[in-house]
Write a protein that holds these residues in place. Sequence first.
Motif, PDB file in Angstrom:
ATOM      1  N   LEU A   1     -24.531  23.338  -8.654  1.00  0.00           N
ATOM      2  CA  LEU A   1     -23.904  22.051  -8.988  1.00  0.00           C
ATOM      3  C   LEU A   1     -24.279  21.776 -10.446  1.00  0.00           C
ATOM      4  O   LEU A   1     -25.378  21.320 -10.741  1.00  0.00           O
ATOM      5  CB  LEU A   1     -24.384  20.923  -8.063  1.00  0.00           C
TER       6      LEU A   1
ATOM      7  N   LYS B   1     -22.061  16.082  -3.700  1.00  0.00           N
ATOM      8  CA  LYS B   1     -23.314  16.825  -3.502  1.00  0.00           C
ATOM      9  C   LYS B   1     -23.337  17.454  -2.101  1.00  0.00           C
ATOM     10  O   LYS B   1     -23.703  18.615  -1.926  1.00  0.00           O
ATOM     11  CB  LYS B   1     -24.490  15.856  -3.667  1.00  0.00           C
TER      12      LYS B   1
ATOM     13  N   ASN C   1     -20.946  20.307  -1.854  1.00  0.00           N
ATOM     14  CA  ASN C   1     -21.526  21.433  -2.596  1.00  0.00           C
ATOM     15  C   ASN C   1     -22.569  22.161  -1.751  1.00  0.00           C
ATOM     16  O   ASN C   1     -22.576  23.379  -1.648  1.00  0.00           O
ATOM     17  CB  ASN C   1     -22.140  20.903  -3.889  1.00  0.00           C
TER      18      ASN C   1
ATOM     19  N   THR D   1     -19.050  25.847  -5.367  1.00  0.00           N
ATOM     20  CA  THR D   1     -19.537  25.679  -6.734  1.00  0.00           C
ATOM     21  C   THR D   1     -18.913  24.418  -7.327  1.00  0.00           C
ATOM     22  O   THR D   1     -17.700  24.218  -7.212  1.00  0.00           O
ATOM     23  CB  THR D   1     -19.123  26.889  -7.584  1.00  0.00           C
ATOM     24  N   THR D   2     -19.729  23.575  -7.940  1.00  0.00           N
ATOM     25  CA  THR D   2     -19.206  22.305  -8.433  1.00  0.00           C
ATOM     26  C   THR D   2     -19.611  22.112  -9.895  1.00  0.00           C
ATOM     27  O   THR D   2     -20.782  22.301 -10.234  1.00  0.00           O
ATOM     28  CB  THR D   2     -19.749  21.146  -7.576  1.00  0.00           C
TER      29      THR D   2
END
Lengths: 271, 272, 281
Positions: C56, C215, C218, C224-225
């Motif tokens: 993240l 969050k 993720n 994938t962020t």
Amino acid sequence: MKTPVSTSATLKAAAPDLIPPRKYKQYAGWLVLIAVLIACSIRTEVTPYQLITGLPQMGSLLREMFPPDWSYLSTIWGPMMETVQIAILGTTLGGLLAIPVALLCASNLAISRYVSLPARMILNLIRTIPDLLFAAIFVAVFGIGPFAGMLALVFFSFGIIAKLTFEAIEAIDPGPLEAMTAVGANRMQLIMFGVVPQALPYFMSYLLYTFEVNVRAAAVLGLVGAGGIGLLLDRALGLFRYDRASVIILLTLVIVLVIDYGSTIIRRKLL
Amino acid sequence: MKNMTSPLSGKPSGSVIGSRIRFALITLFIIAVYYWSVQGMQFEGIQGTAGTVSRSILQGFLHPDWSFVYIAEGEDLLRGLLDTLVISILGTVVAAVVCIPFAFWASTNMSRQLAVSGSGKIVLSVIRVFPEIIVAILFIKAVGPGSFAGVLALGIHSVGMLGKLYAETIESIDRGPQEALIASGANRLQVLRYAVLPQVIPQFLSYSLYRFEINIRSATTLGLVGAGGIGTPLIFALQVRNWNRVGIILLGIIVLIILTDLVSGWVRRRII
Amino acid sequence: MAVLFPITDNAENLPFRNPLQKVGPFMIEFDKVSKVYPNGTVGLRNINLTINEGELVVIVGLSGAGKSTFLRSINRLTDISTGEIRVNGNSVTHASGSQLRHIRRDIGMIFQSFNLIKRSTVMRNVLSGRVGYHSTLRTMLGWFPKEDVDLSLDALQRVNIREKAYIRADQLSGGQQQRVSIARALAQEARVILADEPVASLDPLTTRQVMDDLKRINRDMNITTVINLHFIDLAREYATRIIGLRAGEVVFDGTPAEATDEAFAEIYGRPVLQDELLGGA
């Protein structure tokens, strides 16, 4: 404050089955439209096939219109100017007539409702009648000529300008009016010093706008005998002189464009 | 006259004298224009019989020819009004469909080059300048008199205005959804279908209905030049000075226009 | 609605493609990437980095530092001038039209202004994320398979607004609209989510809710962020990795623990201001 995944499951339990709303109304609307179109098509015998085959015929007509007979220009200049004159006088007289009626209709000038409501109804009635109908009637009354055309435009402009103006008057800032009332002005003084300065630019703008519309209208009034260039167009078409008709149409376009352009500039300065 | 010129000269300008001169010039110009207009108007054409004719018209309007409303075997008021309504519906639908490609052509945010949208705008304004009656006459010459010419005339003429309004709608849409669709891997057509059309369709429909209200007014006059509808019996009645019949036809036109305005306004409110 | 995918507390049972089944780790690679705008402004300057699967990443920097350009170059909403960007081993920079659409399908994007069709229902908006999976003809007719509808409902459930599925998008609050756009990215079965200032137009409370959603997605779904943010305390709280940009250059790349106030002062070229902190929490 993290939301645990498990709340999703509880939410699901609370709303187990989300059924998409039925769109019956939307479908019904489209069905009605299609049914109406089919009915219309049957009634007038106008089919999509005809529409497609009709356009080439238009093309062959356009071919006959070229080259235009430019020598005809000198003949049509006079009637063209007459068309503009009809539009100018019709718009002006209609606009002048519209002023008192607009004042009567405006609800914020506190003139009796027994006056303003019927006045508005008459305005609405007048606006339902197209300019060419007025012209046809006035030709019957006053005979063939530009005067009938002018009268038609007077009535036609009157309806438009009065409506737009009384709406503009209703939208003006009430502050100055209250101040005037507070210092003891009478109704005439209120209108002269409170309403006119605020509404006048709008009125002028509407007048010019209506003038633009009227030039177009005046160009076709002659088709029913009410003066102007339309009479010559009718004659040229009747004699199958398409080369002359095209000159008339082109000149009309030029005049309309020039007047639109000038009027737009002035209107932009006014507002 | 003084009132009418004051807003022009009332603009703040350099000197007092300069603004006085401007005021005087504009006043002179306007007086000249009106002098020119009035002397061009010939009043000698006015018939001496205007008074008596007016009286008989009034008589006719006060005693409309109710028998004309419905005639079992032939041309009557209801059929004429129906034809007028039908012509304007078909003309509006033709225009509403035909103008879509023109609108995309003319809107600045649908093409990279300004020349593309500019040329589209010019084409639309040229179409708009032609009065529909002239278009109608041309179509009558091309395809013969009747409703068909009326439909074509309204259809072609309305493309000018509707195309312009449609193009303005397309230009005012939110660019964000298009970007979101592109980002999710949509192709051009899919972006059009899912990001552009949902934003513009309701406005398109609303403008088409508005144009329909205008077209029904025009359609009543198309018959005066031979393009079908209620105008045809009206011009006959006018020619033979059958004022009772003219009265009932005008009444019918007024009722038709008021009714269609009501219906169209109701539908428009529901769409938006 | 028949429940094709029984919902339990366990996220693994949701009908999303399990990213772990794909061969090899899913990476975003920047290789000597630069971007100069036609007016001469430098957007990006020689960027070399790799974003690994499941990270993240929060991008920080002043406005105009190139954060947006960085993010939008990943799915080529902005073209780069030199260098190459690869997503999952495929070059974004050299992809043809249809290849590019296939790459974009794997990349969900969330915008500051939500970019929803306001007049359409929430469901329509979420489904629009699916169009890349179907033929043009099918999408023109608007016929989405039932699986897509279920997928969209489950995506909405992930962000806790499933019950709003058939409400018009413009009737939702700002935070709810942003959740719809997250659901759109989820329904797209994206393996990367790019979020360009996703909370800039939200109030502090909804900001935290949206960040929590991102969050959680993720972490739970291993997506994938990459997020652009200008609140540095949010960056420290949510990121696994912080990248600082200044005038198009990477000036910081490290863990949140390494991103001290001094480090931020270095990124911004000046001390941190109060309005760059969200506060609260």
